[in-house]
Scaffold this motif. Sequence first.
Motif, short mmCIF file in Angstrom:
data_model
loop_
_atom_site.label_atom_id
_atom_site.label_comp_id
_atom_site.label_asym_id
_atom_site.label_seq_id
_atom_site.Cartn_x
_atom_site.Cartn_y
_atom_site.Cartn_z
N ALA A 1 52.69 -78.73 -9.39
CA ALA A 1 51.23 -78.80 -9.46
C ALA A 1 50.67 -77.47 -9.01
O ALA A 1 51.34 -76.70 -8.31
CB ALA A 1 50.71 -79.93 -8.56
N ARG A 2 49.42 -77.22 -9.40
CA ARG A 2 48.78 -75.98 -8.97
C ARG A 2 47.27 -76.11 -9.14
O ARG A 2 46.79 -77.00 -9.85
CB ARG A 2 49.28 -74.79 -9.79
N ILE A 3 46.57 -75.21 -8.51
CA ILE A 3 45.12 -75.14 -8.73
C ILE A 3 44.91 -74.71 -10.18
O ILE A 3 45.68 -73.90 -10.72
CB ILE A 3 44.45 -74.17 -7.73
N MET A 4 43.88 -75.26 -10.84
CA MET A 4 43.67 -74.95 -12.26
C MET A 4 42.26 -74.41 -12.49
O MET A 4 41.33 -74.81 -11.81
CB MET A 4 43.85 -76.21 -13.10
N GLY A 5 42.14 -73.52 -13.46
CA GLY A 5 40.84 -72.97 -13.82
C GLY A 5 40.44 -71.85 -12.87
O GLY A 5 41.28 -71.18 -12.27
N ALA A 6 39.15 -71.68 -12.70
CA ALA A 6 38.65 -70.55 -11.92
C ALA A 6 39.03 -70.66 -10.45
O ALA A 6 39.25 -69.66 -9.77
CB ALA A 6 37.14 -70.46 -12.05
N GLY A 7 39.09 -71.91 -9.93
CA GLY A 7 39.44 -72.08 -8.51
C GLY A 7 38.21 -72.15 -7.62
O GLY A 7 37.16 -72.61 -8.05
N PHE A 8 38.37 -71.70 -6.36
CA PHE A 8 37.29 -71.81 -5.36
C PHE A 8 36.90 -73.29 -5.21
O PHE A 8 35.72 -73.65 -5.24
CB PHE A 8 36.07 -70.98 -5.77
N GLY A 9 37.89 -74.17 -5.12
CA GLY A 9 37.65 -75.61 -5.21
C GLY A 9 38.01 -76.05 -6.62
O GLY A 9 38.90 -75.46 -7.24
N GLY A 10 37.32 -77.05 -7.13
CA GLY A 10 37.60 -77.50 -8.50
C GLY A 10 38.75 -78.49 -8.55
O GLY A 10 38.85 -79.36 -7.68
#
Length: 320
Positions: free
Chosen positions: A269-278
Amino acid sequence: MPAPKTPLRICVGFSEGTWLGRAPGRVNLIGEHVDYLGGVVLPAAVNRHTEVTGHPAAEWSISSRVKGGLAYIRAMGEELGVEPQSVSVRSNIPSGSGLSSSAALLVAIAAGLKPDMDGAEAALACQRAEQRATGVQVGVMDQFASALGRKGHALLLDCGTLKYRAVPFPGELLIAIIDSGEHRSLAHTPYNERRREAEAGQPNRRRHVVSEIARVHGFVDALDNRDFDRLGRLLKESHVSLRDDFEVSTPHVDALVDKAWAAPGCYGARIMGAGFGGSILALIRRGAEKALAAAVERPIIVCSTADGAFVSPRAGGGAA
Ligand code: GLA
């Protein structure tokens, strides 16, 4: 918003000049914060859609509650060079879910107003409209995936040349999206600042970009070889790089990713898209949905791949 239940094409009573456009949301499997630098990315269009209907009017207006909607549709109209329209929007893409509801809105408008447009040209027009409407210097990945993604496939896109190829996505793998609950509008994040730092060659930012592009190629190779454990390792490495080198994660998102990593049946799993939360993305074995939801203690959205708005069902692969 509730899921669109009735295909609008069977609606009666459309007045002359009424149009309908429909476009999917997207996930990004891997290749984060490299599109605006001409890197390669691997998004996929998914089975959540936005439908827009409209007709010519004296001025631009939107009858649905869509965050920033009027700015988006006006900017899109300017890009397409069309007269003002009155539009209404239905969508089952939760706003702020990380599935790029804004790209789906723009691509749906382009598909409705200019259905014969070349899909890549449409994606570029949508990217410019999003930049104009928000002031955020986004890349072309989201709009391209929404326009030209393929069912059963991810889309390997070279954002420098806009050459792309559909990469088969194995049916046994499920894509799960988990909203962190930390919502932000990109205009209020350091997105543009990260872009500038990466363009200027700041060493950590650069290291992320170079290693992420290598991971995209590794991911495609692992998909070809059905090496799911390697897919998972690459997702984890991508997260660590986005967290430590590109600095777009948050402690809350890191904790969520940790929980997903530990879930039975989750490859990575990983953070997706622009980030800064989301949102975060997890790849799981079919049947592991409940275990993932229990591990992250949040609702999960399970998506499957879909055709983009500018793909006809009979179309072959993209330009090689
Ligand atoms: C947002 C932008 C994309 C891309 C990602 C990060 O989703 O719209 O163009 O830059 O962030 O990979």
